[in-house]
Design a protein around this motif. Structure first.
Motif, PDB file in Angstrom:
ATOM      1  N   GLY A   1      -0.985   1.654  -7.358  1.00  0.00           N
ATOM      2  CA  GLY A   1      -2.304   1.252  -7.843  1.00  0.00           C
ATOM      3  C   GLY A   1      -3.391   1.357  -6.783  1.00  0.00           C
ATOM      4  N   PHE A   2      -3.083   1.790  -5.562  1.00  0.00           N
ATOM      5  CA  PHE A   2      -4.121   1.875  -4.524  1.00  0.00           C
ATOM      6  C   PHE A   2      -4.531   3.334  -4.358  1.00  0.00           C
ATOM      7  CE2 PHE A   2      -3.827  -2.458  -3.462  1.00  0.00           C
ATOM      8  CZ  PHE A   2      -2.488  -2.817  -3.498  1.00  0.00           C
ATOM      9  N   ALA A   3      -5.810   3.591  -4.517  1.00  0.00           N
ATOM     10  CA  ALA A   3      -6.293   4.979  -4.431  1.00  0.00           C
ATOM     11  C   ALA A   3      -6.168   5.463  -2.981  1.00  0.00           C
ATOM     12  CB  ALA A   3      -7.755   5.037  -4.861  1.00  0.00           C
ATOM     13  N   PRO A   4      -6.007   6.780  -2.795  1.00  0.00           N
ATOM     14  CA  PRO A   4      -5.985   7.273  -1.390  1.00  0.00           C
ATOM     15  C   PRO A   4      -7.322   6.950  -0.734  1.00  0.00           C
ATOM     16  CG  PRO A   4      -6.179   9.091  -2.975  1.00  0.00           C
ATOM     17  CD  PRO A   4      -5.927   7.857  -3.761  1.00  0.00           C
TER      18      PRO A   4
ATOM     19  N   LEU B   1      -3.722  10.194   6.411  1.00  0.00           N
ATOM     20  CA  LEU B   1      -2.454  10.891   6.137  1.00  0.00           C
ATOM     21  C   LEU B   1      -2.489  11.637   4.812  1.00  0.00           C
ATOM     22  CD1 LEU B   1       0.079   8.186   7.367  1.00  0.00           C
ATOM     23  CD2 LEU B   1      -0.251  10.462   8.309  1.00  0.00           C
ATOM     24  N   ASN B   2      -3.527  11.414   4.008  1.00  0.00           N
ATOM     25  CA  ASN B   2      -3.598  12.102   2.709  1.00  0.00           C
ATOM     26  C   ASN B   2      -4.024  13.548   2.947  1.00  0.00           C
ATOM     27  OD1 ASN B   2      -5.050  13.133   0.260  1.00  0.00           O
ATOM     28  ND2 ASN B   2      -4.186  11.232  -0.519  1.00  0.00           N
ATOM     29  N   MET B   3      -3.268  14.510   2.360  1.00  0.00           N
ATOM     30  CA  MET B   3      -3.470  15.920   2.708  1.00  0.00           C
ATOM     31  C   MET B   3      -4.887  16.416   2.373  1.00  0.00           C
ATOM     32  SD  MET B   3       0.089  17.852   1.865  1.00  0.00           S
ATOM     33  CE  MET B   3       1.636  16.985   1.861  1.00  0.00           C
ATOM     34  N   THR B   4      -5.377  16.103   1.188  1.00  0.00           N
ATOM     35  CA  THR B   4      -6.720  16.620   0.850  1.00  0.00           C
ATOM     36  C   THR B   4      -7.767  15.965   1.765  1.00  0.00           C
ATOM     37  OG1 THR B   4      -6.422  15.011  -0.920  1.00  0.00           O
ATOM     38  CG2 THR B   4      -6.480  17.318  -1.556  1.00  0.00           C
ATOM     39  N   ASP B   5      -7.608  14.666   2.001  1.00  0.00           N
ATOM     40  CA  ASP B   5      -8.532  13.963   2.906  1.00  0.00           C
ATOM     41  C   ASP B   5      -8.455  14.611   4.293  1.00  0.00           C
ATOM     42  OD1 ASP B   5     -10.363  12.150   3.536  1.00  0.00           O
ATOM     43  OD2 ASP B   5      -9.030  10.406   3.661  1.00  0.00           O
ATOM     44  N   MET B   6      -7.196  14.912   4.717  1.00  0.00           N
ATOM     45  CA  MET B   6      -6.995  15.526   6.034  1.00  0.00           C
ATOM     46  C   MET B   6      -7.718  16.867   6.096  1.00  0.00           C
ATOM     47  SD  MET B   6      -3.202  16.093   7.609  1.00  0.00           S
ATOM     48  CE  MET B   6      -2.507  14.459   7.819  1.00  0.00           C
ATOM     49  N   ALA B   7      -7.635  17.644   4.979  1.00  0.00           N
ATOM     50  CA  ALA B   7      -8.270  18.973   4.981  1.00  0.00           C
ATOM     51  C   ALA B   7      -9.769  18.827   5.193  1.00  0.00           C
ATOM     52  CB  ALA B   7      -7.978  19.677   3.655  1.00  0.00           C
TER      53      ALA B   7
ATOM     54  N   LEU C   1      12.411  16.903  -5.117  1.00  0.00           N
ATOM     55  CA  LEU C   1      11.360  16.727  -6.132  1.00  0.00           C
ATOM     56  C   LEU C   1      10.191  15.945  -5.521  1.00  0.00           C
ATOM     57  CD1 LEU C   1      13.384  15.943  -9.386  1.00  0.00           C
ATOM     58  CD2 LEU C   1      11.902  17.896  -8.940  1.00  0.00           C
ATOM     59  N   GLY C   2      10.524  14.947  -4.695  1.00  0.00           N
ATOM     60  CA  GLY C   2       9.458  14.191  -4.034  1.00  0.00           C
ATOM     61  C   GLY C   2       8.583  15.099  -3.199  1.00  0.00           C
ATOM     62  N   LEU C   3       9.235  16.030  -2.497  1.00  0.00           N
ATOM     63  CA  LEU C   3       8.471  16.938  -1.624  1.00  0.00           C
ATOM     64  C   LEU C   3       7.483  17.767  -2.429  1.00  0.00           C
ATOM     65  CD1 LEU C   3      11.032  18.277   1.004  1.00  0.00           C
ATOM     66  CD2 LEU C   3       8.889  17.111   1.457  1.00  0.00           C
ATOM     67  N   THR C   4       7.951  18.193  -3.641  1.00  0.00           N
ATOM     68  CA  THR C   4       7.048  19.086  -4.395  1.00  0.00           C
ATOM     69  C   THR C   4       5.865  18.299  -4.969  1.00  0.00           C
ATOM     70  OG1 THR C   4       8.268  18.673  -6.428  1.00  0.00           O
ATOM     71  CG2 THR C   4       8.987  20.540  -5.101  1.00  0.00           C
ATOM     72  N   ALA C   5       6.007  16.959  -5.089  1.00  0.00           N
ATOM     73  CA  ALA C   5       4.946  16.227  -5.807  1.00  0.00           C
ATOM     74  C   ALA C   5       4.031  15.480  -4.849  1.00  0.00           C
ATOM     75  CB  ALA C   5       5.578  15.220  -6.774  1.00  0.00           C
ATOM     76  N   THR C   6       4.517  15.180  -3.604  1.00  0.00           N
ATOM     77  CA  THR C   6       3.742  14.231  -2.795  1.00  0.00           C
ATOM     78  C   THR C   6       2.451  14.857  -2.262  1.00  0.00           C
ATOM     79  OG1 THR C   6       3.840  12.749  -0.924  1.00  0.00           O
ATOM     80  CG2 THR C   6       4.941  14.864  -0.667  1.00  0.00           C
ATOM     81  N   GLY C   7       1.446  14.022  -2.107  1.00  0.00           N
ATOM     82  CA  GLY C   7       0.186  14.519  -1.549  1.00  0.00           C
ATOM     83  C   GLY C   7      -0.079  13.872  -0.213  1.00  0.00           C
ATOM     84  N   ASP C   8       0.940  13.172   0.318  1.00  0.00           N
ATOM     85  CA  ASP C   8       0.749  12.429   1.575  1.00  0.00           C
ATOM     86  C   ASP C   8       1.652  13.052   2.647  1.00  0.00           C
ATOM     87  OD1 ASP C   8       1.718  10.124   3.449  1.00  0.00           O
ATOM     88  OD2 ASP C   8      -0.173   9.439   2.591  1.00  0.00           O
ATOM     89  N   ALA C   9       1.086  13.316   3.828  1.00  0.00           N
ATOM     90  CA  ALA C   9       1.845  14.051   4.860  1.00  0.00           C
ATOM     91  C   ALA C   9       3.077  13.273   5.310  1.00  0.00           C
ATOM     92  CB  ALA C   9       0.924  14.328   6.051  1.00  0.00           C
ATOM     93  N   PHE C  10       2.918  11.958   5.589  1.00  0.00           N
ATOM     94  CA  PHE C  10       4.086  11.229   6.120  1.00  0.00           C
ATOM     95  C   PHE C  10       5.117  11.031   5.012  1.00  0.00           C
ATOM     96  CE2 PHE C  10       5.934   9.101   9.658  1.00  0.00           C
ATOM     97  CZ  PHE C  10       6.783   8.163   9.117  1.00  0.00           C
TER      98      PHE C  10
ATOM     99  N   TYR D   1       0.850  -1.212   0.000  1.00  0.00           N
ATOM    100  CA  TYR D   1       0.000   0.000   0.000  1.00  0.00           C
ATOM    101  C   TYR D   1       0.880   1.254   0.000  1.00  0.00           C
ATOM    102  CZ  TYR D   1      -4.286  -2.649   1.016  1.00  0.00           C
ATOM    103  OH  TYR D   1      -5.352  -3.495   0.944  1.00  0.00           O
ATOM    104  N   ARG D   2       1.844   1.268   0.987  1.00  0.00           N
ATOM    105  CA  ARG D   2       2.697   2.484   1.081  1.00  0.00           C
ATOM    106  C   ARG D   2       4.123   2.148   0.656  1.00  0.00           C
ATOM    107  NH1 ARG D   2       0.340   6.718   3.983  1.00  0.00           N
ATOM    108  NH2 ARG D   2       2.384   7.664   4.277  1.00  0.00           N
ATOM    109  N   GLY D   3       4.214   1.372  -0.455  1.00  0.00           N
ATOM    110  CA  GLY D   3       5.547   0.965  -0.917  1.00  0.00           C
ATOM    111  C   GLY D   3       6.418   2.160  -1.248  1.00  0.00           C
ATOM    112  N   PHE D   4       5.805   3.284  -1.629  1.00  0.00           N
ATOM    113  CA  PHE D   4       6.591   4.466  -2.021  1.00  0.00           C
ATOM    114  C   PHE D   4       7.343   5.023  -0.798  1.00  0.00           C
ATOM    115  CE2 PHE D   4       7.664   7.106  -5.346  1.00  0.00           C
ATOM    116  CZ  PHE D   4       7.498   8.439  -5.077  1.00  0.00           C
ATOM    117  N   ASP D   5       6.649   4.974   0.372  1.00  0.00           N
ATOM    118  CA  ASP D   5       7.327   5.396   1.616  1.00  0.00           C
ATOM    119  C   ASP D   5       8.593   4.580   1.831  1.00  0.00           C
ATOM    120  OD1 ASP D   5       6.127   7.503   2.733  1.00  0.00           O
ATOM    121  OD2 ASP D   5       5.015   6.419   4.273  1.00  0.00           O
TER     122      ASP D   5
END
Lengths: 110, 358, 505, 490, 152
Positions: C76-79, C205-211, C137-146, B156-160
């Motif tokens: 492949g897993f949706a937030p 942990l997903n930012m939009t979900d968190m909002a 680059l990861g920081l600018t693209a990620t949508g997940d807080a952790f 699920y969080r393989g990217f982490d």
């Protein structure tokens, strides 16, 4: 019958706890390095294996029992070797054991 | 292992007690005057933390904390501390109070938030009732691995985890940059250094020769067993590194370096991360998303394989293969990085001895 | 209308995976660099990785211009189950900045490393540099807080060692790197505790979900405590005023190529995260985000602009002057961010982009001419020895001082206008005073280099290598080009600001 | 591209081309000098054509570029701007001739860079003159500072470098700290910064904030040398004389006051200036500057410093003109800018010629020299009379207009200051001429051998002296020509 | 439930205390290695906070057990059926696995930081000869003054 074995197992564990307390007190109170290593190895070898045997008895016939035997074997192999290595290192770095009565300063105090 | 503890509350109380012990250890650490005491306290702290994690139902984390926290950290701390002064001078009050006030302010700030935090062990709290629960429900269907933590970690969080493996690579690169200077010169460490353990004593070499293969086997067991019980790439990597370090301690770093030169170790670290990333690329080439393990095996091939009994007929061989693949990559990266770090510190100790002796 | 609208950089299949490939490419390049036997191979792989990342960033920019927000579910897993790479106008603005500076620095890195470090370290230095690029680059693209925390660590752990490698030139690099490590890790850990607190309130942990969950939740105190901790953590990472002590040491002692890249990107991406958390995620908590911005960050930014500039004037070491000037510029940017208006945020982002380019050019030039001595005096009369490099450096210095016909000037103009419009007179005064001091230290550096005669005892200064010159002149020319016709960059900044503010209001 | 736009592009392009070519041919002396002269000539023709176009009521305008949406580089001619551009280009031509003679006589190093910076400075001056909005004016105003810095530090020794530092710090600093925020605020508040007859902010802003902006703009334009931001002008005398002559009598300082005039007329407008207390305060500062500067000029023994201090006071004439809310004030200011330029450049050139011929720089050493250099001292006399404001020369018209405007607008303090300062400047310059002609010859005058300045350094001051004389006759035409810039809002 | 309510402030309070103590050690101790240890404690205490969030009372490790396996049944015997029905998954109550994954990463990040920090310390000791923060600051201040003199 199973109940009896489980109680024996618990007895083993309580004995192991007693042993480890003794070992801990030994580490604090013994005068020089080597006696302290001996006390530590009591906890390390004796108490650990007793506890493992106790759990073995309580676990009865199950896959966990086999794993516990392997763990017991592993402890039997490593703990004494660790104590030996510790003593070797202490001796190698110049610590000499205190011979005779610790209360009276013996002649060959280095 | 059946549990003898009667009520769930007893667990909470036991956890609270252990946490008190941990806090006590931190207090002792605050007052410690000698570096070696600090390092030992840190080691005890990690082990007690591992115990506390077991009680808090987190076996994977306990495993990692014990192996990485207590094992490797203590080793490299000792490696660095051997060559530095032992006593810690007391800090001048002038420089103490400002940070102390800052920490107190941080503590009070966080304590203020206490009232809104979920009750300890409350199943209905937002974290436990929302995403945590979704993972527990979806894992059998999506991935089919019993150990949900490994499933989440790897799939699920393989990217982490990819990010984390590159953190390890970064640490390895950093340490080799800083301390690797003398290592990759052609002549490895000049004289035999086994950190002053009387080398060649029969007991140790016999025990080591017996143990090292078992440890390596255990490492691979932990790697493969990751999906079913506690375990995974990180723990396996550290155990493998422990085996190598045991070999170095007993037979001397030069022997180990001859068996596993620094260049190879450095390349393995990079290969581990490269393997992980390439699994992601393969998934893309097969039409899935980055790191989407379902796309690894073509459906026709997967249909032929026996379906796993646990997941009620769903075959998840793609996921299983993917998880095993990345865990191997992680193990490779972790093991070689830890070994590289040990080489760097061991190499440095010998240099300091020469400096000390000279 | 974004300049990228209607432009196609690659086939749809490639564009579809652009977010993930943008991050994976430099990571692969890092591994190849670590594997490569010689420094030259490592340089090729790092250059290839940086170019590929830039190509992907451009594809992303085109994609975002078309469809507003690009969401990519990794694995492949949706937030909320899987990790989502979410790139909107704001994110792509920073991806472009980081990748452009990454390519420029990587282009110049070969010759800069040869001037400062022994040959055997080059391969690992390139690997470390690529890992830092991956993290940012990861920081600018990620949508997940952790996931943001993980990439924050990826980018910073590599840079601690890279900064320490400056010890071959200036032994203070080691103590500076250690201080940087302690402060950086404390910042990252504050960030992760803040995310934990937000997680305890929202459960995701997903930012939009968190909002969304934050706006619905009743327990505000934990969320506000989390936001405060995140702000303190990111303030440490962005060297905001009271927590900036680590930056002068690290930037003045680190190797030039590392500092050139860090000066342009590291603190900037932390500002991006600050905007993302305080405007998007905290949008739901009425007043919390704005409150933090106005009463915690704005005054600190004002003080930073003035105090840091004044300190810069009294420094005698070239790189230390520039380090303090960086802290002042971060103060400017944050004044714009906290101005509360879209025009203010646009001006802030535009200034941020211009300043990043200028700072990278300056540090690249200092490294390229082999400026080993720390004191400014040793640079006296460098203009004659290395005319081309020093002209580029002069252009950049003029941009830093905000002289006309440079991007710095237009950005400062817009920022002052927006702040005056928003009635923040104290901010206008702060910027006026600090731009006065900025003029002083820029004139001092320019005068030493161009108008002074060479001193015999000064260390030898030589012209930059062709590759380094290409990178330097590309950035210097674009900083002037955006001074003359800034419409392209300005539109990007405006769309980024609109998407950031739009999301919160 | 209409004819007007081509002219504007030519007005900006020719000096740039001159600068470029001067750099390219830096080493070949003759080619470089001829290029400068040809370019100056071309520029003068273009500016005169622009002046004609504006006079005939067809002021050309052009929107060159738009770097940022909402901010555009926009040029639009209006009478004052065209006049200033024409004056500057004419004097640039004469000054180029003068500097060729001067620089060759003294065999100065780095002349390529010298002429290039001159060209760049001239481009900046015409940019400010033709600017249609405050943004473009500010852009070229800043460019002027950076273009003239190398000229001030031309000698390269420590004194000229310190003067250069003070120059950049005061001019650049004031612009960055005061002018930039003010202009940015106007842009934000009014949406654009275009010069509108009758004032852009008229009716949009109440008195207090407009007053603050006015103070920021007047003090921000440090080139107008209003006290206390005047210290750079005497300092800049460390530069070679052609630089002092052209820049610190015509180009740089006039750009400053020109900008203040345009802001007063085009941005704030008569109503705001009349009502705001800030304008009153600034008027008193200007009056103080007039008096103090004229008094200090008396105490200075060095010729160039004496002229510099007199320039500081004369500039405040123009500033006072701008700040008097009556139309005649702005017109008087514009005219004074013109007459003072001609007068002061003549005096500077004469001082340069005297320095070249006899190596004399101090007032006390001039006695008796006039008999050896009658033409130069005659020109100096004409220049000083025009600056003092006596009848047969243009200076009289502008001072007359300013003083009557001051009385008309109820500003007795300013009028008194102007009259008193005229007397002081008379006391300051006439003794030089008198001791030169009638004083018994000092050791410089007794030196054997011919005392002759090169022909090229004597001709230009004579022409500008004739110009001062000519201005007397065309004075009222210029006044009627300048009237439209001071109307009230329609 | 009242026991859990009582324990909550105590347990989180301890977690925050460890954070503050770790931060204090990291910022004030004079020995560089002790600073790193303080940093380690600070990072580990962040983990403590996450794991405290993950615990579900009566829950077991997040390893999916078969619904009717002996272990599952013995676990179920200790809890009342209603509790399991509402909070359990397929008859077994588990703790929340997500924080465990996050903390696995945090521990490894902590070890990585420690490794890099210690190598910097070794290099500092070799170049400066001391690892005492005060002495280092004094040495550097002196070097700065010398640097300014000889290069001016």
């Amino acid at each position: 019958m199973l109940e009896a074995i489980a109680w024996i197992g618990s007895a083993f564990i309580i004995a192991a706890v007693g042993l480890s307390i003794a070992g801990a007190v030994g580490v604090l109170r013994f005068p020089d390095v080597y006696t302290r290593i001996h006390a530590a190895s009591i906890t390390d070898t004796g108490a650990a294996s007793l506890m493992t045997l106790g759990m073995l008895l309580m676990a009865g016939l199950s896959p966990a029992a086999i794993k516990l035997c392997i763990v017991w074997l592993f402890i039997m192999l490593t703990s004494p070797a660790a104590a030996h290595a510790l003593a070797g290192a202490a001796f190698g770095s110049g610590h000499r054991p205190i011979l005779g009565d610790p209360r009276r300063p013996s002649e060959d105090e280095t | 292992m059946t549990r003898l503890l009667a009520a769930p509350e007893a667990e909470l109380v036991f956890a609270a007690l252990l946490l008190t012990l941990l806090a006590g250890l931190v207090l002792a650490l605050l007052a410690a005057r000698s570096v070696l005491t600090c390092i030992l306290l840190m080691s005890v702290f990690s082990l007690t933390m591992a115990l506390w994690l077991m009680v808090m139902d987190a076996p994977d984390v306990a495993f990692t904390e014990a192996s990485v926290g207590a094992g490797v950290s203590t080793m490299i701390l000792l490696g660095a501390a051997l060559s530095s002064t032992d006593v810690i001078p007391s800090v001048r009050p002038g420089r103490f109070w400002f940070p102390a006030v800052a920490c107190l302010a941080a503590f009070i700030g966080m304590a203020l938030a206490l009232s809104d935090l979920p009750v300890f062990g409350d199943p209905g709290s937002p974290p436990s009732s929302y995403v945590g629960r979704l993972y527990l429900e979806h894992t059998p269907h999506d991935i089919g691995a019993p150990n949900v933590v490994t499933a989440v970690l790897a799939s699920y969080r393989g990217f982490d985890t990819l990010g984390e493996t590159s953190v390890i690579l970064a640490a390895g690169v950093g340490v080799l940059l800083l301390l690797g200077g003398s290592l990759n010169s052609r002549d490895p460490v000049s004289e035999d250094v086994s950190l002053r353990i009387s080398a060649g004593s029969p007991v140790l070499s016999v025990a080591a020769r017996l143990l090292i293969p078992i440890i390596c086997l255990y490492a691979f067991y932990v790697l493969a067993h990751g999906e079913f019980g506690a375990g995974g790439g990180f723990q396996a990597g550290v155990i493998l590194a422990a085996a190598l370090i045991l070999h170095a301690l007993v037979f001397g770093v030069r022997e180990t370096m001859r068996a596993l030169p620094v260049g190879v170790v450095r390349s393995c670290a990079a290969l581990g991360v490269l393997g992980y990333a390439s699994i992601g690329f393969i998934a893309i080439l097969h039409g899935g998303r980055f790191l989407d393990y379902d796309a690894l095996l073509s459906p026709v091939f997967e249909a032929g394989l026996p379906s796993s009994h646990l997941a009620g007929g769903h075959h998840h061989w793609g996921q299983r293969l993917g998880i095993l693949g990345i865990e191997t990559g992680v193990m490779l990266a972790v093991a070689s990085t830890m070994t590289a770090i040990f080489y760097a510190f061991a190499g440095r100790v010998s240099r300091s001895d020469e400096a000390g002796a000279a | 209308m974004s300049p990228f609208a209607g432009v196609q950089f690659a086939s749809p299949e490639v564009i579809q995976h652009a977010p993930a490939l943008m991050i994976a490419a430099p990571l692969t390049a890092a591994c190849v660099a670590a594997l490569s036997p010689s420094a030259r191979w490592a340089w090729f792989s790092s250059l290839g990785g940086a170019l590929f990342a830039l190509w992907m960033a451009l594809c992303l920019a085109a994609d975002v211009a078309q469809s507003g927000v690009v969401s990519y579910a990794v694995g492949g897993f949706a937030p909320p189950l899987g990790i989502e790479l979410r790139v909107d106008d704001l994110g792509v603005f920073f991806s472009l900045l980081v990748s452009i500076l990454g390519v420029a620095t990587s282009l110049a890195s070969a010759s800069l490393l040869r001037l400062e470090l022994p040959e055997r370290d080059h391969a690992l230095m390139q690997a470390g540099f690529m890992l830092a690029l991956t993290g940012l680059l990861g920081l600018t693209a990620t949508g997940d807080a952790f996931n943001a925390f993980v990439f924050l660590e990826v980018s910073s752990i590599g840079t601690y060692a890279l900064v320490a490698m400056g010890a071959s030139r200036d032994r203070r690099a080691l103590t500076a790197a250690f201080q940087y490590l302690i402060m950086g890790t404390i910042g990252a850990t504050f960030f992760v505790i803040g995310v934990g607190l937000l997680y305890s309130v929202t459960g995701t942990l997903n930012m939009t979900d968190m909002a969304e969950k934050l706006s619905a939740s009743s327990s505000d105190r934990a969320a506000i405590a989390g936001l405060v901790l995140i702000t303190v953590g990111l303030a440490l990472k962005a060297a905001m005023f009271p927590l900036h002590a680590w930056l002068p040491g690290a930037y003045s002692a680190g190797p030039s190529v590392v500092v050139a890249f860090l000066a342009g990107t590291a603190t900037k991406v932390s500002v991006y995260l600050l905007i993302r958390f305080l405007m998007d995620v905290a949008g739901g908590l009425e007043g919390a985000g704005e409150g933090l911005l106005n009463w915690l960050i704005a005054p600190m930014a004002g003080i930073a602009a003035v105090v840091a500039s004044v300190q810069a004037v009294f420094q005698t070491e070239t790189r230390r002057i520039l380090a303090f000037s960086s802290i002042a510029q971060i103060g400017y940017v944050l004044l714009g961010v906290t101005s509360g208006s879209v025009a203010g945020l646009t001006a802030a982002l535009f200034l941020l982009f211009a300043h990043a380019m200028i700072k990278t050019v300056i540090f690249l030039c200092l490294g390229a001419i082999g400026h080993r001595g720390a004191q400014l005096e040793t640079l006296a009369g460098a203009g004659r020895e290395a005319p081309w490099t020093i002209t580029a450096l002069a252009i950049a210095m003029l941009g830093l001082a905000g002289a006309p016909f440079t991007a710095g000037f237009l950005a400062k103009w817009r920022l002052l206008g927006a702040l005056a419009d928003g009635g923040r007179i104290w901010a206008v005064v702060a910027i006026a005073v600090s731009s006065l001091t900025a003029l002083v230290y820029c004139a001092r550096i320019l005068e030493t280099m161009v108008f002074r005669t060479r001193r015999s005892s000064a260390s030898g200064v030589s012209e930059a290598s062709p590759a380094a010159l290409a990178a330097i002149w590309f950035l210097a020319a674009s900083s002037v080009w955006y001074g003359l016709d800034a419409s392209a960059l300005y539109d990007l900044a405006r769309q980024a600001a609109a998407s950031a503010m739009g999301a919160s209001s | 591209m209409t004819a007007g736009e081509i002219l504007i592009l030519a007005a900006l392009g020719t000096p740039l081309a001159a600068a470029g070519l001067a750099l390219v041919f830096a080493k070949i002396r003759d080619v470089r000098d001829t290029v400068t002269i040809v370019a100056a000539l071309a520029l003068t023709c273009v500016c005169v054509a622009l002046l004609a176009e504006t006079a005939l009521g067809r002021p050309p305008e052009m929107r060159l570029a738009e770097p940022i949406p909402g901010l555009s580089i926009f040029f639009r001619l209006e009478p004052l701007g065209a006049l200033f551009a024409a004056m500057a280009s004419a004097l640039y031509l004469l000054n180029s001739l003068y500097s060729i003679g001067y620089m060759r006589a003294r065999r100065e190093p780095r002349q390529g860079r010298f002429y290039a910076c001159f060209g760049l400075a001239m481009c900046a001056v015409s940019g400010v003159a033709l600017a249609g909005n405050l943004f473009t004016a500010f852009l070229f105003y800043e460019l002027l500072t950076f273009a003239t810095y190398p000229l001030v530090t031309h000698k390269g020794d420590e004194t000229s470098r310190r003067a250069g530092r003070l120059y950049v710090l005061l001019l650049g600093g004031a612009a960055a700290a005061l002018l930039l925020p003010a202009v940015a605020t106007i842009q934000a508040m009014a949406g654009s910064t275009e010069f509108v007859t009758g004032g852009l902010l008229a009716g949009r802003m109440d008195a207090l904030p407009a007053g603050v902006l006015l103070i920021m703009i007047v003090f921000g334009t440090a080139k107008a040398a209003l006290m206390p931001l005047h210290a750079w002008l005497p300092g800049a005398m460390a530069a070679p004389t052609p630089v002092s002559a052209f820049l610190h009598a015509v180009a740089v300082v006039k750009t400053g006051v020109f900008l203040i005039l345009k802001c007063a007329a085009g941005i704030f407008g008569p109503e705001i200036i009349a009502t705001s207390p800030a304008a009153q305060g600034l008027l008193w500062t200007a009056a103080a500057t007039i008096l103090i500067a004229s008094a200090t000029a008396l105490t200075r023994d060095d010729l160039k410093e004496r002229l510099a201090w007199s320039t500081v006071s004369q500039l405040s004439y123009v500033i006072s003109g701008a700040l008097i809310a009556v139309g005649a004030g702005v017109v008087g200011g514009g005219l004074h800018m013109l007459t003072h330029a001609f007068g002061k450049i003549t005096m500077f050139m004469c001082v340069g010629a005297v320095y070249l011929a006899a190596g004399v720089t101090r007032v006390s050493a001039v006695s008796g020299l006039a008999r050896r250099m009658p033409l130069v001292f005659a020109a100096f006399l004409v220049g000083s009379l025009s600056v003092i404001g006596l009848p047969p020369f243009g200076g009289m018209w502008s001072k007359f207009l300013l003083i009557t405007a001051a009385f008309g607008a109820g500003e007795p303090v300013t009028a008194a200051a102007m009259i008193l300062s005229s007397l002081l400047s008379a006391a300051c310059f006439l003794p030089i001429v008198i001791s030169g002609f009638l004083g018994e010859p000092g050791e410089a005058a007794l030196r054997s051998g011919p005392v002759r300045a090169p022909f090229l350094t004597v001709l230009p001051p004579v022409i500008t002296a004739a110009g001062c004389f000519g201005l007397f006759f065309i004075g009222d035409w210029v006044m009627t020509y300048l009237i439209p810039i001071a109307e009230r809002a329609p | 439930m009242t026991l859990a309510l009582a324990l909550t402030p105590y347990v989180y309070g301890l977690g925050f205390f460890m954070m503050a103590a770790g931060l204090l050690i990291a910022l004030t101790s004079r020995h560089l290695i002790k600073r790193l240890i303080g940093l380690g404690v600070f990072q580990t205490s962040a983990g403590v906070f996450y794991i405290l969030l993950s615990k579900v009372s009566g829950g077991t490790a997040a390893i999916r057990l078969e619904a009717d396996s002996p272990a599952a049944r013995s676990l179920a015997s200790r809890l009342d059926a209603a509790y399991i029905a509402t909070h359990g998954v397929d008859g077994v109550v588990y703790s929340n696995p997500l924080p465990h994954v996050l903390i696995l990463t945090a521990i490894v990040v902590g070890a990585a930081t420690l490794a890099v920090g210690l190598s910097i310390i070794v290099r500092i000791r070799e170049t400066y000869g001391t690892v005492d923060f005060e002495e280092l600051a004094a040495l550097e201040a002196k070097a700065l003054r010398d640097g300014r003199e000889d290069e001016a």
